[in-house]
Write a protein that holds these residues in place. Structure first.
Motif, PDB file in Angstrom:
ATOM      1  N   MET A   1       0.840  -1.197   0.000  1.00 36.32           N
ATOM      2  CA  MET A   1       0.000   0.000   0.000  1.00 36.32           C
ATOM      3  C   MET A   1       0.876   1.249   0.000  1.00 36.32           C
ATOM      4  O   MET A   1       2.070   1.187   0.294  1.00 36.32           O
ATOM      5  CB  MET A   1      -0.936  -0.010   1.213  1.00 36.32           C
ATOM      6  CG  MET A   1      -0.266  -0.004   2.578  1.00 36.32           C
ATOM      7  SD  MET A   1      -1.483  -0.185   3.907  1.00 36.32           S
ATOM      8  CE  MET A   1      -0.389  -0.055   5.333  1.00 36.32           C
ATOM      9  N   ARG A   2       0.264   2.363  -0.322  1.00 30.43           N
ATOM     10  CA  ARG A   2       0.964   3.643  -0.304  1.00 30.43           C
ATOM     11  C   ARG A   2       0.662   4.358   1.013  1.00 30.43           C
ATOM     12  O   ARG A   2      -0.504   4.482   1.397  1.00 30.43           O
ATOM     13  CB  ARG A   2       0.527   4.506  -1.483  1.00 30.43           C
ATOM     14  CG  ARG A   2       1.016   3.984  -2.824  1.00 30.43           C
ATOM     15  CD  ARG A   2       0.547   4.869  -3.961  1.00 30.43           C
ATOM     16  NE  ARG A   2       1.151   4.452  -5.217  1.00 30.43           N
ATOM     17  CZ  ARG A   2       0.895   5.006  -6.406  1.00 30.43           C
ATOM     18  NH1 ARG A   2       0.024   6.028  -6.475  1.00 30.43           N
ATOM     19  NH2 ARG A   2       1.484   4.575  -7.498  1.00 30.43           N
ATOM     20  N   VAL A   3       1.726   4.820   1.678  1.00 28.05           N
ATOM     21  CA  VAL A   3       1.574   5.459   2.977  1.00 28.05           C
ATOM     22  C   VAL A   3       2.236   6.831   2.948  1.00 28.05           C
ATOM     23  O   VAL A   3       3.414   6.956   2.590  1.00 28.05           O
ATOM     24  CB  VAL A   3       2.205   4.620   4.107  1.00 28.05           C
ATOM     25  CG1 VAL A   3       1.941   5.279   5.461  1.00 28.05           C
ATOM     26  CG2 VAL A   3       1.660   3.195   4.095  1.00 28.05           C
ATOM     27  N   LEU A   4       1.473   7.841   3.310  1.00 30.09           N
ATOM     28  CA  LEU A   4       1.997   9.200   3.388  1.00 30.09           C
ATOM     29  C   LEU A   4       2.071   9.626   4.842  1.00 30.09           C
ATOM     30  O   LEU A   4       1.072   9.593   5.567  1.00 30.09           O
ATOM     31  CB  LEU A   4       1.083  10.170   2.623  1.00 30.09           C
ATOM     32  CG  LEU A   4       1.455  11.650   2.708  1.00 30.09           C
ATOM     33  CD1 LEU A   4       2.775  11.920   1.992  1.00 30.09           C
ATOM     34  CD2 LEU A   4       0.348  12.529   2.139  1.00 30.09           C
ATOM     35  N   SER A  26      10.208  -1.004   5.026  1.00 32.95           N
ATOM     36  CA  SER A  26      10.909  -2.287   5.031  1.00 32.95           C
ATOM     37  C   SER A  26       9.969  -3.454   4.758  1.00 32.95           C
ATOM     38  O   SER A  26      10.404  -4.512   4.292  1.00 32.95           O
ATOM     39  CB  SER A  26      11.611  -2.501   6.379  1.00 32.95           C
ATOM     40  OG  SER A  26      12.585  -1.501   6.604  1.00 32.95           O
ATOM     41  N   ALA A  27       8.674  -3.270   5.068  1.00 30.29           N
ATOM     42  CA  ALA A  27       7.682  -4.316   4.806  1.00 30.29           C
ATOM     43  C   ALA A  27       7.205  -4.303   3.362  1.00 30.29           C
ATOM     44  O   ALA A  27       6.346  -5.102   2.989  1.00 30.29           O
ATOM     45  CB  ALA A  27       6.497  -4.146   5.748  1.00 30.29           C
ATOM     46  N   GLY A  28       7.762  -3.400   2.557  1.00 29.29           N
ATOM     47  CA  GLY A  28       7.439  -3.369   1.138  1.00 29.29           C
ATOM     48  C   GLY A  28       6.432  -2.314   0.734  1.00 29.29           C
ATOM     49  O   GLY A  28       6.038  -2.246  -0.433  1.00 29.29           O
ATOM     50  N   HIS A  29       6.024  -1.473   1.671  1.00 29.04           N
ATOM     51  CA  HIS A  29       5.056  -0.425   1.351  1.00 29.04           C
ATOM     52  C   HIS A  29       5.780   0.812   0.803  1.00 29.04           C
ATOM     53  O   HIS A  29       6.944   1.064   1.126  1.00 29.04           O
ATOM     54  CB  HIS A  29       4.234  -0.076   2.579  1.00 29.04           C
ATOM     55  CG  HIS A  29       3.444  -1.236   3.110  1.00 29.04           C
ATOM     56  ND1 HIS A  29       2.454  -1.848   2.381  1.00 29.04           N
ATOM     57  CD2 HIS A  29       3.513  -1.908   4.288  1.00 29.04           C
ATOM     58  CE1 HIS A  29       1.938  -2.844   3.084  1.00 29.04           C
ATOM     59  NE2 HIS A  29       2.563  -2.904   4.246  1.00 29.04           N
ATOM     60  N   ASP A  30       5.068   1.566  -0.004  1.00 33.91           N
ATOM     61  CA  ASP A  30       5.609   2.770  -0.631  1.00 33.91           C
ATOM     62  C   ASP A  30       5.359   3.950   0.305  1.00 33.91           C
ATOM     63  O   ASP A  30       4.204   4.287   0.583  1.00 33.91           O
ATOM     64  CB  ASP A  30       4.916   2.993  -1.974  1.00 33.91           C
ATOM     65  CG  ASP A  30       5.660   3.969  -2.869  1.00 33.91           C
ATOM     66  OD1 ASP A  30       6.685   4.528  -2.422  1.00 33.91           O
ATOM     67  OD2 ASP A  30       5.221   4.183  -4.016  1.00 33.91           O
ATOM     68  N   ASN A 450       7.854  -2.457  13.807  1.00 29.37           N
ATOM     69  CA  ASN A 450       7.666  -3.596  12.902  1.00 29.37           C
ATOM     70  C   ASN A 450       6.468  -4.447  13.317  1.00 29.37           C
ATOM     71  O   ASN A 450       5.772  -5.008  12.467  1.00 29.37           O
ATOM     72  CB  ASN A 450       8.924  -4.468  12.885  1.00 29.37           C
ATOM     73  CG  ASN A 450      10.098  -3.784  12.224  1.00 29.37           C
ATOM     74  OD1 ASN A 450       9.914  -2.989  11.308  1.00 29.37           O
ATOM     75  ND2 ASN A 450      11.299  -4.054  12.684  1.00 29.37           N
ATOM     76  N   ASP A 451       6.227  -4.531  14.628  1.00 29.44           N
ATOM     77  CA  ASP A 451       5.147  -5.375  15.139  1.00 29.44           C
ATOM     78  C   ASP A 451       3.768  -4.876  14.728  1.00 29.44           C
ATOM     79  O   ASP A 451       2.825  -5.675  14.613  1.00 29.44           O
ATOM     80  CB  ASP A 451       5.210  -5.453  16.668  1.00 29.44           C
ATOM     81  CG  ASP A 451       6.531  -6.030  17.168  1.00 29.44           C
ATOM     82  OD1 ASP A 451       7.073  -6.925  16.501  1.00 29.44           O
ATOM     83  OD2 ASP A 451       7.019  -5.568  18.217  1.00 29.44           O
ATOM     84  N   ILE A 452       3.608  -3.566  14.552  1.00 27.08           N
ATOM     85  CA  ILE A 452       2.273  -3.016  14.300  1.00 27.08           C
ATOM     86  C   ILE A 452       1.932  -2.920  12.814  1.00 27.08           C
ATOM     87  O   ILE A 452       0.798  -2.568  12.474  1.00 27.08           O
ATOM     88  CB  ILE A 452       2.096  -1.632  14.948  1.00 27.08           C
ATOM     89  CG1 ILE A 452       2.993  -0.592  14.264  1.00 27.08           C
ATOM     90  CG2 ILE A 452       2.368  -1.690  16.448  1.00 27.08           C
ATOM     91  CD1 ILE A 452       2.637   0.838  14.630  1.00 27.08           C
ATOM     92  N   VAL A 453       2.863  -3.242  11.935  1.00 32.81           N
ATOM     93  CA  VAL A 453       2.588  -3.124  10.495  1.00 32.81           C
ATOM     94  C   VAL A 453       1.361  -3.940  10.087  1.00 32.81           C
ATOM     95  O   VAL A 453       0.478  -3.427   9.376  1.00 32.81           O
ATOM     96  CB  VAL A 453       3.828  -3.511   9.662  1.00 32.81           C
ATOM     97  CG1 VAL A 453       3.467  -3.643   8.180  1.00 32.81           C
ATOM     98  CG2 VAL A 453       4.929  -2.460   9.838  1.00 32.81           C
ATOM     99  N   PRO A 454       1.221  -5.210  10.494  1.00 35.37           N
ATOM    100  CA  PRO A 454       0.009  -5.948  10.110  1.00 35.37           C
ATOM    101  C   PRO A 454      -1.278  -5.287  10.616  1.00 35.37           C
ATOM    102  O   PRO A 454      -2.298  -5.290   9.916  1.00 35.37           O
ATOM    103  CB  PRO A 454       0.214  -7.324  10.763  1.00 35.37           C
ATOM    104  CG  PRO A 454       1.695  -7.457  10.903  1.00 35.37           C
ATOM    105  CD  PRO A 454       2.173  -6.075  11.218  1.00 35.37           C
ATOM    106  N   THR A 460      -6.190   0.004   7.713  1.00 38.38           N
ATOM    107  CA  THR A 460      -6.249   0.776   6.479  1.00 38.38           C
ATOM    108  C   THR A 460      -7.301   0.202   5.544  1.00 38.38           C
ATOM    109  O   THR A 460      -8.123   0.931   4.950  1.00 38.38           O
ATOM    110  CB  THR A 460      -4.872   0.797   5.802  1.00 38.38           C
ATOM    111  OG1 THR A 460      -3.934   1.431   6.654  1.00 38.38           O
ATOM    112  CG2 THR A 460      -4.942   1.568   4.476  1.00 38.38           C
ATOM    113  N   ALA A 461      -7.296  -1.103   5.388  1.00 39.45           N
ATOM    114  CA  ALA A 461      -8.290  -1.742   4.505  1.00 39.45           C
ATOM    115  C   ALA A 461      -9.713  -1.470   4.990  1.00 39.45           C
ATOM    116  O   ALA A 461     -10.644  -1.332   4.186  1.00 39.45           O
ATOM    117  CB  ALA A 461      -8.018  -3.255   4.460  1.00 39.45           C
ATOM    118  N   HIS A 462      -9.879  -1.369   6.296  1.00 38.58           N
ATOM    119  CA  HIS A 462     -11.212  -1.152   6.847  1.00 38.58           C
ATOM    120  C   HIS A 462     -11.676   0.291   6.690  1.00 38.58           C
ATOM    121  O   HIS A 462     -12.864   0.540   6.440  1.00 38.58           O
ATOM    122  CB  HIS A 462     -11.197  -1.523   8.341  1.00 38.58           C
ATOM    123  CG  HIS A 462     -12.501  -1.252   9.035  1.00 38.58           C
ATOM    124  ND1 HIS A 462     -13.625  -2.023   8.833  1.00 38.58           N
ATOM    125  CD2 HIS A 462     -12.859  -0.284   9.933  1.00 38.58           C
ATOM    126  CE1 HIS A 462     -14.628  -1.546   9.566  1.00 38.58           C
ATOM    127  NE2 HIS A 462     -14.186  -0.497  10.241  1.00 38.58           N
TER     128      HIS A 462
END
Length: 466
Positions: A1-4, A26-30, A450-454, A460-462
């Protein structure tokens, strides 16, 4: 996902969430970070991609000649009475009304381009999530404009939500007193509507908040929160060779924060030409008495002192004792692991750095009100007397003392000898190291970035609306 990410243009507002931005990246998000153009070099140096806002030839809004100033008159007292503010709550209300509303309004001005630029960027780039510093509410408008989920990143106790909750609970009393029922909302609403965004509670509270504050410093609010560990970060720089050598004596760090010396004329950091007439100014460095007493107290101790002080902060100070080394700047996360104790001004970021390094602390706190004292002169001019303490110093010093991790210094009530004895007590007593370790363990028990990324991915999806 894209994060600003978006923040007010100050080091102390960007650094706290840099590690969370790294975690998402680091988790692959932009990831992008938007702020006034003057801070973009700091963002790039931290390994993140900046989105510069504003006219490159303009100065920060806070230093314009017509920048907002702390409220004069009795309005703040009228609010306190209508809101039934108790004496122990007064600091929280005063900080919200006199301090926090000022930066919130800096980039909501109709003559500033930053809000429109940020909305245009989000509508083009289409971030899924916007995480922002509460003093930069144009980011909330921009998030809603593009249908992104939005979250505040709390840099300290949530005075915003606490004050907004109180205003809502006492709405009738506030209106009966002839006061604005929501001064923050009244600042945001016209800008939002001008940019085609409907005003709502999401522009005040976000969909949720990332709370990097230790549990003992949190305030009771209605805001939904996701706890995250405040991982200290203060930039990266080449370190002097002596810092890698083992200290021959106990090493004591002294830090009075970078925010004050960047903003106030008494610290001589900003060029006078960049400051408007309304900027807070002092006839003399406000730290002279405090620093003079502290250096005298430290000079008689068998310790090595590393004082991270600017030339402006040292102006007017007697020659430093032989055991004191003054350096303009050293990142605390690099300095503190070599130290036995830290003496500081009570800032949240400094508290976090000491907690992460398991270092006992001595915090300056005069115990006086955080309120700005406003005096109207005979000629109609207004004088502002700033409190002689960091606004959160009473909260942080109480928190540290409650954990047995340090003591409070008060240069207004303690003599040099009394300060010296307290410093020596913290250096020699094992109980303070035990308290610092307990504080560190509590800090480690909070989920890291790192723990809170999921969790952020699910939220975000919600909440995103597109």
């Amino acid at each position: 996902m894209r994060v600003l990410f978006a923040c007010y243009p100050a080091h102390a507002h960007f650094y706290p969430f840099a590690t969370t931005a790294w975690a998402l990246q680091s988790a692959g998000h932009d990831v992008r970070v938007a702020t006034f153009h003057g801070l973009t070099n700091i963002i790039a140096a931290a390994g993140l991609t900046p989105v510069p806002l504003g006219d490159p030839d303009s100065i920060e809004a806070r230093f314009l000649e017509d920048a907002g100033l702390p409220s004069a008159g009795d309005e703040i007292d009228r609010y306190a009475q209508a809101l039934a503010i108790e004496p122990h709550e007064r600091d929280a209300w005063d900080v919200f009304y006199q301090y926090m509303l000022l930066p919130c309004g800096d980039y909501l001005r109709p003559d500033r381009p930053e809000a429109a630029q940020l909305v245009e960027f989000t509508r083009t780039w289409q971030p899924d999530l916007v995480i922002y510093d509460p003093t930069f509410p144009i980011a909330a408008i921009a998030a809603k404009a593009c249908g992104a989920a939005q979250a505040r990143f709390l840099l300290g106790p949530d005075i915003y939500a606490w004050s907004l909750d109180r205003l809502a609970a006492y709405r009738e009393q506030v209106l009966a007193a002839g006061l604005d029922e929501n001064p923050l909302g009244s600042m945001i609403k016209p800008v939002a509507e001008r940019l085609g965004v409907e005003m709502g509670d999401d522009l005040l509270y976000g969909h949720w908040s990332l709370d990097a504050v230790s549990p003992g410093l949190r305030m009771p609010t209605s805001a939904k929160t996701v706890p995250v560990r405040y991982v200290p970060f203060a930039g990266a720089s080449e370190l002097p060779g002596w810092l890698y050598e083992k200290p021959q004596r106990p090493r004591v760090a002294v830090s009075l924060g970078v925010s004050t010396r960047q903003a106030y004329a008494g610290s001589h950091v900003r060029d006078e030409a960049e400051r408007g007439e309304n900027a807070f100014e002092f006839e003399a460095n406000p730290e002279v008495v405090r620093l003079t007493m502290l250096m005298e107290a430290l000079g008689e101790l068998d310790v090595e002192v590393i004082a991270t002080l600017s030339e402006g902060q040292l102006a007017g100070i007697p020659p430093l004792p032989a055991n004191v080394r003054a350096v303009h700047y050293l990142p605390l996360p690099q300095l503190l692991p070599t130290c036995t104790a830290l003496i500081h001004h009570g800032g949240i970021g400094t508290l976090a750095a000491a907690t992460g390094a398991e270092v006992p602390q001595l915090i300056f706190d005069t115990g006086e009100a955080a309120r700005v004292v406003v005096t109207v002169q005979e000629d109609g001019s207004i004088e502002y007397a700033m409190p002689d303490k960091k606004v959160e110093a009473t909260w942080t010093s109480t928190f540290v003392m409650d954990h047995g991790a340090g003591e409070r210094l008060n240069h207004k009530t303690q003599s040099v000898e009394e300060m010296r004895k307290l410093i020596q007590q913290v250096l020699e007593n094992q109980s303070y190291r035990d308290g610092a370790r307990a504080l560190h363990d509590e800090w480690l028990a909070t989920p890291g970035p790192n723990d809170i990324v999921p969790t952020l991915e699910v939220l975000t999806a919600h909440h995103r609306s597109r």
